[in-house]
Design an enzyme around this catalytic site. Structure first.
Site, PDB file in Angstrom:
ATOM      1  N   LYS A 186       0.865  -1.188   0.000  1.00 22.11           N
ATOM      2  CA  LYS A 186       0.000   0.000   0.000  1.00 22.11           C
ATOM      3  C   LYS A 186       0.893   1.226   0.000  1.00 22.11           C
ATOM      4  O   LYS A 186       2.041   1.161   0.446  1.00 22.11           O
ATOM      5  CB  LYS A 186      -0.867   0.006   1.269  1.00 22.11           C
ATOM      6  CG  LYS A 186      -2.105   0.841   1.141  1.00 22.11           C
ATOM      7  CD  LYS A 186      -3.235   0.056   0.524  1.00 22.11           C
ATOM      8  CE  LYS A 186      -4.453   0.880   0.266  1.00 22.11           C
ATOM      9  NZ  LYS A 186      -5.609   0.039  -0.071  1.00 22.11           N
TER      10      LYS A 186
ATOM     11  N   ASP B 103      -6.950   4.431  -4.431  1.00 21.20           N
ATOM     12  CA  ASP B 103      -7.616   4.290  -3.132  1.00 21.20           C
ATOM     13  C   ASP B 103      -8.240   5.673  -2.904  1.00 21.20           C
ATOM     14  O   ASP B 103      -8.450   6.415  -3.881  1.00 21.20           O
ATOM     15  CB  ASP B 103      -6.604   3.901  -2.040  1.00 21.20           C
ATOM     16  CG  ASP B 103      -7.280   3.373  -0.770  1.00 21.20           C
ATOM     17  OD1 ASP B 103      -7.627   2.195  -0.712  1.00 21.20           O
ATOM     18  OD2 ASP B 103      -7.484   4.172   0.191  1.00 21.20           O
TER      19      ASP B 103
HETATM   20  N1  GLU Z   1      -7.419   0.323  -2.782  1.00 21.81           N
HETATM   21  C1  GLU Z   1      -8.159  -0.864  -3.083  1.00 21.81           C
HETATM   22  C2  GLU Z   1      -8.163  -1.769  -1.869  1.00 21.81           C
HETATM   23  O1  GLU Z   1      -8.193  -1.284  -0.755  1.00 21.81           O
HETATM   24  C3  GLU Z   1      -7.738  -1.523  -4.381  1.00 21.81           C
HETATM   25  C4  GLU Z   1      -6.294  -1.860  -4.533  1.00 21.81           C
HETATM   26  C5  GLU Z   1      -5.900  -2.357  -5.921  1.00 21.81           C
HETATM   27  O2  GLU Z   1      -6.726  -2.403  -6.804  1.00 21.81           O
HETATM   28  O3  GLU Z   1      -4.728  -2.701  -6.052  1.00 21.81           O
HETATM   29  O4  GLU Z   1      -8.189  -2.968  -1.946  1.00 21.81           O
END
Ligand code: GLU
Length: 444
Positions: free
Chosen positions: A124, A164
């Site tokens: 992340k 996100d």
């Molecule tokens: N931000 C999204 C999550 O919390 C998607 C992440 C992504 O698609 O890599 O899972």
């Protein structure tokens, strides 16, 4: 928590001081793992390793605003675990972003990605940059500066960021453009959430919201019910909330309220999505403009929170710790049957206790919001094969994945003597697969 896990948890606290959200995310997983650790004590060492990110990158992001003033933000990418595949997870641009937030999100992402059954590790990132009120050109300059550092750490086989909070199609476009320019490679698989014309996937914008509703639909079906005629609350009004609302309406339910950081709106006839998208995606304005445009008996909520409004199902789709103990008590009092987390960790531990104690069905974010990242993995598949799939086919794949995530949670909860406890089911099923891969790959 077992004694051995308590020792690991103490180390986590000591090694990561001042990171309450990360501690909360770890504790929530540990609280579910006692039965696994009793059966497989060899997993305790793996857990110790799993709590330490493989790599943490923190960098300066300098950029110039429209007045010519230099601004400095902090950028993060925490590459948490690559046992199952390249690090995968979104970037969040929000003033609240700090190392604790990025680590809690990255930690959750490991288990969520494992549950999808697709070959993706967990990571992340993001920045404390506040996109609110910034011009398009400021957003572009910020994204370019952010990528000028990040590009050296990512890649189709290494680490694949996506969106996100605060990062949508526009930001992914600027980030991808800068990556392409610096590397001179059209490496589509390095980012997901791309536009359809340049390597994106159908259904990716809708996927997190749709997926959460598919998950809850599976819970309803298991009780012989459906969304038909149900009143639903959806907090937030960003990407996840918008498409959760759309899918609830397609399945015959009515979303009677949603919210943003300025308050909440009640619309008993059902939130009008065209107006909501106009206010939030085009005007990037507050929800009060929704009330002005919609009229028709719509009200801006003033007392308490959205969760005080009586409804059958609640879908927190805004942000972490947005649904507290008082909110949970209000939901229980009003006869709410299911809470499904569209956001990451939106329900506080105290609120979860209240809901579970009252027998409210609870779908944890790790499982219920896995549809977004799962569809990102489908985007990676399409990029790898230089192909693009139809909306119908991609949505069917998403729906199948969500059913499989749901079934894994139910079956694992039963296997470990916690029938109906989808938190335990999600944490255990997500953990075991990653732990087995880590054991197989040796001490690395
Ligand atoms: N931000 C999204 C999550 O919390 C998607 C992440 C992504 O698609 O890599 O899972």
């Amino acid at each position: 928590m077992t004694d051995s896990l308590k020792d690991v948890y103490d180390v986590v606290i000591r090694r990561n001081p001042g990171e309450p959200e990360f501690h909360q995310a770890v504790q929530e997983v540990f609280d579910s793992l006692a039965p696994v650790m009793r059966k497989h004590p060899e997993y305790v060492d793996v857990m110790t390793r799993m709590c330490e990110p493989e790599r943490q990158i923190i960098f300066r992001v300098p950029w110039t605003d429209d007045n010519g003033k230099v601004q400095i933000n902090r950028g993060f990418r925490v590459e948490f675990n690559s046992a199952l595949g390249p690090y995968k997870g979104g970037l969040r641009f929000h003033p609240s972003v700090n190392l604790s937030i990025v680590k809690f999100l990255g930690f959750e992402q490991i288990f969520k990605n494992s549950l999808t059954g697709l070959p993706i590790g967990g990571g992340k990132g993001g920045s404390d940059f506040d996109p609110k009120g910034r011009s398009d050109l400021e957003i572009m300059r910020f994204c370019q500066s952010f990528m000028t550092e990040l590009y050296r750490h990512i890649g189709e086989y290494t680490d694949v960021p996506a969106g996100d909070i605060g990062v949508g199609g526009r930001e992914i476009g600027y980030l991808f453009g800068q990556y392409k320019r610096i590397t001179n490679r059209y490496e589509s698989g390095v980012l997901t959430g791309k536009g359809l014309a340049w390597g994106g996937s159908q259904v990716r914008p809708e996927a997190t919201g749709y997926g959460a509703v598919f998950f809850v639909d599976n819970m309803l079906k298991a009780k012989g019910e459906s969304f038909e005629g149900k009143k639903v609350l959806v907090s937030g009004s960003g990407n996840v909330a918008t498409y959760a609302i759309e899918k609830v309406h397609q399945l015959g339910g009515t979303v009677i309220g949603c919210s943003d950081s300025s308050g909440y709106v009640i619309d008993e006839k059902g939130i009008d999505l065209d107006i909501l998208k106009e206010v939030k995606e085009v005007r990037r304005a507050r929800l009060s403009e929704y009330v002005d445009l919609r009229g028709n008996g719509t009200k801006l909520g003033t007392d308490g929170s959205l969760w005080n409004v009586p409804a059958d199902i609640a879908l927190p789709c805004a942000t972490q710790n947005e649904l507290n103990e008082d909110d949970a008590e209000a939901l229980v009092k009003n006869g709410c049957q299911i809470v499904g987390e569209g956001a990451n960790m939106p329900t506080t531990p105290e609120a979860i206790k209240v809901l579970q104690g009252a027998g409210v069905g609870f779908a944890p974010g790790k499982a219920a919001n896995a549809g977004g990242v799962a569809t990102s993995a489908l985007e990676m598949q399409q990029n790898a094969s230089r192909d693009s799939w139809s909306f119908e086919y991609t949505e069917e794949r998403l729906s199948d994945i969500m059913s499989s995530v749901h079934d894994q949670c139910v079956q694992t909860a039963e296997e470990y003597n916690e029938p109906g406890n989808l938190i335990a089911g999600a944490n255990i099923a997500g953990f075991v697969k990653v732990a087995d891969a880590m054991l197989a790959l040796g001490v690395i």
